[in-house]
Design a protein around this motif. Sequence first.
Motif, mmCIF file in Angstrom:
data_model
loop_
_atom_site.group_PDB
_atom_site.id
_atom_site.type_symbol
_atom_site.label_atom_id
_atom_site.label_comp_id
_atom_site.label_asym_id
_atom_site.label_seq_id
_atom_site.Cartn_x
_atom_site.Cartn_y
_atom_site.Cartn_z
ATOM 1 N N ARG A 144 0.718 -1.201 0.012
ATOM 2 C CA ARG A 144 -0.019 -0.054 0.008
ATOM 3 C C ARG A 144 0.901 1.049 -0.025
ATOM 4 O O ARG A 144 0.626 2.075 -0.780
ATOM 5 N N GLU A 145 1.915 1.146 0.842
ATOM 6 C CA GLU A 145 2.913 2.408 0.891
ATOM 7 C C GLU A 145 3.606 2.613 -0.549
ATOM 8 O O GLU A 145 3.785 3.835 -1.127
ATOM 9 N N ALA A 146 4.084 1.583 -1.187
ATOM 10 C CA ALA A 146 4.458 1.681 -2.603
ATOM 11 C C ALA A 146 3.484 2.271 -3.446
ATOM 12 O O ALA A 146 3.801 3.155 -4.267
ATOM 13 N N ARG A 147 2.216 1.614 -3.186
ATOM 14 C CA ARG A 147 1.189 2.491 -4.264
ATOM 15 C C ARG A 147 0.964 3.689 -4.069
ATOM 16 O O ARG A 147 0.687 4.740 -4.754
ATOM 17 N N TRP A 148 0.865 4.220 -2.908
ATOM 18 C CA TRP A 148 0.942 5.880 -2.337
ATOM 19 C C TRP A 148 1.918 6.728 -2.826
ATOM 20 O O TRP A 148 1.685 7.601 -3.657
ATOM 21 N N LEU A 149 3.241 5.971 -2.878
ATOM 22 C CA LEU A 149 4.434 6.725 -3.425
ATOM 23 C C LEU A 149 4.263 6.997 -4.722
ATOM 24 O O LEU A 149 4.659 8.037 -5.480
ATOM 25 N N GLY A 150 3.829 5.743 -5.539
ATOM 26 C CA GLY A 150 3.898 5.765 -7.139
ATOM 27 C C GLY A 150 2.535 6.648 -7.567
ATOM 28 O O GLY A 150 2.620 6.907 -8.645
ATOM 29 N N GLY A 151 1.624 6.948 -6.637
ATOM 30 C CA GLY A 151 0.250 7.727 -7.217
ATOM 31 C C GLY A 151 0.290 8.897 -6.695
ATOM 32 O O GLY A 151 -0.657 9.726 -6.817
ATOM 33 N N ALA A 152 1.235 9.393 -5.841
ATOM 34 C CA ALA A 152 1.094 10.848 -4.876
ATOM 35 C C ALA A 152 1.328 11.827 -6.103
ATOM 36 O O ALA A 152 2.161 11.923 -6.743
ATOM 37 N N ASP A 153 0.392 12.865 -6.037
ATOM 38 C CA ASP A 153 0.474 14.179 -6.526
ATOM 39 C C ASP A 153 1.576 15.204 -5.915
ATOM 40 O O ASP A 153 2.157 15.722 -6.720
ATOM 41 N N VAL A 154 1.661 15.021 -4.541
ATOM 42 C CA VAL A 154 2.574 15.818 -3.846
ATOM 43 C C VAL A 154 3.156 14.865 -2.735
ATOM 44 O O VAL A 154 2.625 14.395 -1.887
ATOM 45 N N ILE A 211 9.003 7.417 -5.914
ATOM 46 C CA ILE A 211 7.965 8.557 -6.238
ATOM 47 C C ILE A 211 7.754 8.616 -7.577
ATOM 48 O O ILE A 211 8.727 8.721 -8.435
ATOM 49 N N ARG A 212 6.431 8.912 -8.174
ATOM 50 C CA ARG A 212 6.390 8.857 -9.463
ATOM 51 C C ARG A 212 7.135 10.398 -9.977
ATOM 52 O O ARG A 212 7.338 11.233 -9.194
#
Length: 286
Positions: free
Chosen positions: A203-213, A228-229
Amino acid sequence: MHSLPILLRLSSRPVILLGEGGAADAKRRILTRAGAVPVGEDAAAALAIVAIEDADEATAAVARLRARGILVNAVDRPALCDFTLPAIVERGAVLVAIGTGGASAGLAKALRQRLEMLLPADLGTLADGLFAARGAVKARWPENDVRRRAIDAALAPGGLLDPLTAGGAERIAGWVAAGDAGAELGNVAIRLRSGDPDDLTLREARWLGGADVVRHAADVPAAILARIRADADVAVGSGEDVAADGLIVDLRFAEAAPAQACFGRACKVADRFAALSVGGDEQEVA
């Protein structure tokens, strides 16, 4: 990164290919598949592949080509390469390239074989369908952040267009018609347990990969920040101080965490993110 991954459009463009034998034949086949035109050393080209077995001859050829400003790949000689050729998984419009910087072709091959088992044969049709539906998608979700969230939700594991599930292209029209924009996550706090990115939860990896900021502490290592993306707004600071649409991630080590609601292995800022739990187990939000 040791190299910059790029995808070159080589249709009808010349690429110098030197050498004979199995290695040269393999490179000729891959160049032809990409639409390139293999040519000799005297031709004008931007790229060259040297598949000469003799070490001295290969070194001399690389030197001549580089003197002309040509980028060179020397087969089985990583130290002489300006670029390397990755292992490739091809699903129509979708190309997955696996490179090791020349460290191990065997490792790249093994990863390619694993990925080929995971990716559906019709994945390329999903890409084509999403391209064809761009106008409808933009009309359905006119705002950029909402549209990006809708696409991310549809393509997420278990989503309607999950790319690891066959038949995604057939579900695009229904997805657009339904108009599901996905959940708006707001602020999320990730409290790192170590500097090893492998310790991130899925889940944390998904958050980093999808974060806007993303706002992070100064001591967060580059290996974590690399998850991070690329087009996210990233800076040292506190995510709690950011007012923006989309997913905002506050990233720092656990010992620096402020008081907040925590459960499972992830912590969420209580006043901006609904903390839901059932029987002590982590419950998915989004």
